[in-house]
Design a protein around this motif. Structure first.
Motif, PDB file in Angstrom:
ATOM      1  N   THR A   1      -5.607  -1.072   5.378  1.00 28.51           N
ATOM      2  CA  THR A   1      -5.818   0.370   5.240  1.00 28.51           C
ATOM      3  C   THR A   1      -4.544   1.106   5.616  1.00 28.51           C
ATOM      4  O   THR A   1      -4.019   0.912   6.716  1.00 28.51           O
ATOM      5  CB  THR A   1      -6.968   0.853   6.130  1.00 28.51           C
ATOM      6  OG1 THR A   1      -8.166   0.140   5.801  1.00 28.51           O
ATOM      7  CG2 THR A   1      -7.202   2.347   5.931  1.00 28.51           C
TER       8      THR A   1
ATOM      9  N   ALA B   1       0.856  -1.191   0.000  1.00 27.32           N
ATOM     10  CA  ALA B   1       0.000   0.000   0.000  1.00 27.32           C
ATOM     11  C   ALA B   1       0.886   1.233   0.000  1.00 27.32           C
ATOM     12  O   ALA B   1       2.022   1.185   0.489  1.00 27.32           O
ATOM     13  CB  ALA B   1      -0.919   0.015   1.210  1.00 27.32           C
TER      14      ALA B   1
ATOM     15  N   THR C   1      -4.457   7.061  -2.054  1.00 29.21           N
ATOM     16  CA  THR C   1      -3.942   5.757  -1.663  1.00 29.21           C
ATOM     17  C   THR C   1      -3.910   4.774  -2.825  1.00 29.21           C
ATOM     18  O   THR C   1      -4.650   4.912  -3.806  1.00 29.21           O
ATOM     19  CB  THR C   1      -4.775   5.136  -0.531  1.00 29.21           C
ATOM     20  OG1 THR C   1      -6.146   5.044  -0.955  1.00 29.21           O
ATOM     21  CG2 THR C   1      -4.681   5.983   0.720  1.00 29.21           C
ATOM     22  N   TYR C   2      -3.034   3.805  -2.677  1.00 26.03           N
ATOM     23  CA  TYR C   2      -2.904   2.698  -3.631  1.00 26.03           C
ATOM     24  C   TYR C   2      -2.796   1.414  -2.814  1.00 26.03           C
ATOM     25  O   TYR C   2      -2.124   1.378  -1.784  1.00 26.03           O
ATOM     26  CB  TYR C   2      -1.652   2.868  -4.486  1.00 26.03           C
ATOM     27  CG  TYR C   2      -1.279   1.618  -5.247  1.00 26.03           C
ATOM     28  CD1 TYR C   2      -0.463   0.637  -4.667  1.00 26.03           C
ATOM     29  CD2 TYR C   2      -1.762   1.395  -6.530  1.00 26.03           C
ATOM     30  CE1 TYR C   2      -0.146  -0.520  -5.353  1.00 26.03           C
ATOM     31  CE2 TYR C   2      -1.432   0.242  -7.220  1.00 26.03           C
ATOM     32  CZ  TYR C   2      -0.627  -0.713  -6.630  1.00 26.03           C
ATOM     33  OH  TYR C   2      -0.315  -1.856  -7.304  1.00 26.03           O
ATOM     34  N   TYR C   3      -3.472   0.345  -3.290  1.00 27.47           N
ATOM     35  CA  TYR C   3      -3.397  -0.953  -2.633  1.00 27.47           C
ATOM     36  C   TYR C   3      -3.121  -2.047  -3.651  1.00 27.47           C
ATOM     37  O   TYR C   3      -3.674  -2.025  -4.769  1.00 27.47           O
ATOM     38  CB  TYR C   3      -4.700  -1.279  -1.912  1.00 27.47           C
ATOM     39  CG  TYR C   3      -5.007  -0.363  -0.751  1.00 27.47           C
ATOM     40  CD1 TYR C   3      -5.832   0.744  -0.920  1.00 27.47           C
ATOM     41  CD2 TYR C   3      -4.443  -0.594   0.496  1.00 27.47           C
ATOM     42  CE1 TYR C   3      -6.099   1.596   0.136  1.00 27.47           C
ATOM     43  CE2 TYR C   3      -4.708   0.253   1.566  1.00 27.47           C
ATOM     44  CZ  TYR C   3      -5.532   1.347   1.379  1.00 27.47           C
ATOM     45  OH  TYR C   3      -5.800   2.183   2.432  1.00 27.47           O
TER      46      TYR C   3
ATOM     47  N   LYS D   1      -6.602  -5.430  -0.981  1.00 25.12           N
ATOM     48  CA  LYS D   1      -7.745  -4.509  -1.061  1.00 25.12           C
ATOM     49  C   LYS D   1      -8.900  -5.012  -0.232  1.00 25.12           C
ATOM     50  O   LYS D   1      -9.259  -6.180  -0.281  1.00 25.12           O
ATOM     51  CB  LYS D   1      -8.179  -4.345  -2.518  1.00 25.12           C
ATOM     52  CG  LYS D   1      -7.327  -3.379  -3.312  1.00 25.12           C
ATOM     53  CD  LYS D   1      -7.844  -3.242  -4.739  1.00 25.12           C
ATOM     54  CE  LYS D   1      -6.968  -2.308  -5.545  1.00 25.12           C
ATOM     55  NZ  LYS D   1      -7.408  -2.234  -6.960  1.00 25.12           N
TER      56      LYS D   1
ATOM     57  N   LEU E   1      -0.347   1.021   8.995  1.00 24.66           N
ATOM     58  CA  LEU E   1      -0.979   0.028   8.135  1.00 24.66           C
ATOM     59  C   LEU E   1      -1.857  -0.835   9.027  1.00 24.66           C
ATOM     60  O   LEU E   1      -1.343  -1.619   9.838  1.00 24.66           O
ATOM     61  CB  LEU E   1       0.051  -0.831   7.403  1.00 24.66           C
ATOM     62  CG  LEU E   1      -0.526  -1.825   6.404  1.00 24.66           C
ATOM     63  CD1 LEU E   1      -1.149  -1.068   5.209  1.00 24.66           C
ATOM     64  CD2 LEU E   1       0.539  -2.801   5.899  1.00 24.66           C
TER      65      LEU E   1
END
Length: 123
Positions: free
Chosen positions: A68, A49, A57-59, A64, A80
């Protein structure tokens, strides 16, 4: 120079939760994109992430809906939250920072790394 110190990794049962923390110092934290990578034995380091300086944000697809990422610029900290953990989440997790505001997805685009914190998920 930037120093990153992770904490929070431990042994947990599958289905459990963990919260990893990363304390940053040395650079204007709020202007740096940050990320969490992980590396399992025998595997390449992968991005879990990432979060931009502005909070985008990117996961990874594999996390996913379960993980978080968040940041607290006032505390120069990255987090995290990991829920519904699976044995395949077992790895050393690294906090990273880059000299830029936007998220990137490859390890060589992050200039600063913590020492890692180990997460083990038992079946």
């Amino acid at each position: 120079q930037v120093e990153l110190v992770e904490s929070g990794g431990r042994l947990v049962q599958a289905g459990g939760s963990l919260r990893l923390s990363c304390a940053a110092s040395g650079r204007t934290f709020s202007r740096s994109a940050m990320g969490w990578f992980r590396q399992a034995p025998g595997k390449e380091r992968e991005l879990v992430a990432a979060i931009s300086s502005g909070g985008n944000t990117y996961y990874a697809n594999s996390v996913k809906g379960r993980f978080t990422i968040s940041r607290d610029n006032a505390k120069a900290s990255l987090y995290l939250q990991m829920n519904s953990l699976k044995p395949e989440d077992t790895a050393v997790y690294y906090c990273t920072a880059r000299s830029g505001v936007a998220v990137r997805t490859t390890p060589n685009e992050y200039q600063y790394w913590g020492q890692g914190t180990r997460v083990t998920v038992a079946p």
